[in-house]
Design a protein around this motif. Structure first.
Motif, PDB file in Angstrom:
ATOM      1  N   ALA A  35      22.818  -2.793   6.995  1.00 38.24           N
ATOM      2  CA  ALA A  35      23.665  -1.799   6.331  1.00 38.24           C
ATOM      3  C   ALA A  35      22.841  -0.866   5.457  1.00 38.24           C
ATOM      4  O   ALA A  35      23.145   0.328   5.340  1.00 38.24           O
ATOM      5  N   ARG A  80      37.090   2.251  -0.072  1.00 36.71           N
ATOM      6  CA  ARG A  80      36.263   1.209   0.526  1.00 36.71           C
ATOM      7  C   ARG A  80      36.456   1.199   2.038  1.00 36.71           C
ATOM      8  O   ARG A  80      35.495   1.054   2.802  1.00 36.71           O
ATOM      9  N   ALA A  81      37.694   1.385   2.484  1.00 38.04           N
ATOM     10  CA  ALA A  81      37.973   1.432   3.926  1.00 38.04           C
ATOM     11  C   ALA A  81      37.276   2.628   4.573  1.00 38.04           C
ATOM     12  O   ALA A  81      36.772   2.530   5.702  1.00 38.04           O
ATOM     13  N   ASN A  84      33.632   1.743   4.925  1.00 33.76           N
ATOM     14  CA  ASN A  84      33.457   0.787   6.018  1.00 33.76           C
ATOM     15  C   ASN A  84      33.542   1.462   7.378  1.00 33.76           C
ATOM     16  O   ASN A  84      32.820   1.102   8.319  1.00 33.76           O
ATOM     17  N   HIS A  88      30.242   0.376   9.203  1.00 35.96           N
ATOM     18  CA  HIS A  88      30.374  -0.789  10.073  1.00 35.96           C
ATOM     19  C   HIS A  88      30.051  -0.532  11.536  1.00 35.96           C
ATOM     20  O   HIS A  88      29.364  -1.354  12.166  1.00 35.96           O
ATOM     21  N   LEU A 114      31.377 -10.377   5.325  1.00 32.11           N
ATOM     22  CA  LEU A 114      32.812 -10.103   5.469  1.00 32.11           C
ATOM     23  C   LEU A 114      33.420 -10.666   6.751  1.00 32.11           C
ATOM     24  O   LEU A 114      34.310 -10.057   7.340  1.00 32.11           O
ATOM     25  N   ASN A 118      37.214  -9.354   7.755  1.00 37.63           N
ATOM     26  CA  ASN A 118      37.365  -8.505   8.938  1.00 37.63           C
ATOM     27  C   ASN A 118      37.811  -9.258  10.187  1.00 37.63           C
ATOM     28  O   ASN A 118      37.796  -8.700  11.286  1.00 37.63           O
ATOM     29  N   GLN A 159      36.738  -9.342  -2.317  1.00 42.00           N
ATOM     30  CA  GLN A 159      36.418 -10.099  -1.113  1.00 42.00           C
ATOM     31  C   GLN A 159      37.530 -11.110  -0.819  1.00 42.00           C
ATOM     32  O   GLN A 159      38.474 -11.263  -1.581  1.00 42.00           O
TER      33      GLN A 159
END
Length: 203
Positions: A35, A80-81, A84, A88, A114, A118, A159
């Motif tokens: 990442a 945050r989404a 990602n 991701h 995660l 996820n 989390q």
């Protein structure tokens, strides 16, 4: 090839378990390291992050200010989404490239924070959870990483719960004690993974 998902909450000691498994001979694919790689200066990933979050998430040298970005996204589920959605897919592609290079009989450990969040448990032959009480996570984050208690608790709350991670675990490493105790558990885990891989080979 045996695929093992390794997960745990922030401050759980997952990275230490990952490091020790690598010493035993596991091929470790570290999602956090990947990442970071996909948002290095000059990458399309970093350009897209800056377009979404602004120049304020950059350090003076042009690299990503991970602490600044973290403080933004951990406080806002929608943002945050969006992060990602940028990171991701790039991480997944790069991890696949790394695994393709591994020997056919390797024990591949995917170090992924995660997995529970996820819904990724089904992607692995086994899921190993590094379990640590929340108060111990807070103590480590404030003591070793210099976070405020409020920031530490916010990151933990962002989390999956400890209970949710344990629900997906095929194996559990209890990292509430000493490093010596942890080392013994990792040794036992590696022997278990080797047996599991051998049994799969005989099928």
């Amino acid at each position: 090839m045996l695929s093992v998902g390794l997960t745990g909450g922030i401050g759980s000691g997952k990275s230490e378990v990952s490091r020790r498994l690598a010493e035993h001979g596991a091929v470790v694919v570290d999602a956090d390291a990947v990442a970071r790689e996909v948002v290095e200066p000059g990458t399309p990933g970093l350009a897209e992050v800056v377009a979404e979050f602004g120049e304020g998430v950059l350090l003076p040298d042009g690299s990503l200010d991970r602490e600044r970005l973290g403080s933004i996204v951990f406080a806002d589920e929608e943002r945050r989404a969006r992060l990602n959605a940028i990171v991701h897919p790039r991480v997944g592609e790069r991890m696949r490239e790394l695994v393709e290079r591994a020997p056919g009989d390797a024990i591949v450990v995917y170090d992924v924070p995660l997995i529970a969040e996820n819904g990724l448990a089904g992607m692995y032959d086994l899921v190993v959870v590094v379990d640590t009480p929340v108060e111990e996570q807070v103590r480590r984050l404030t003591g070793r990483r210099g976070m405020t208690e409020a920031d530490a608790r916010a990151r933990i709350a962002a989390q999956a719960t400890r209970e949710r991670r344990l629900e997906i675990a095929d194996r559990v490493i209890d990292n509430s004690g000493t490093l010596e105790r942890l080392a013994g558990q990792v040794d036992e885990l590696w022997a278990d993974l080797k047996r599991h891989a051998d049994a799969e080979d005989r099928r």
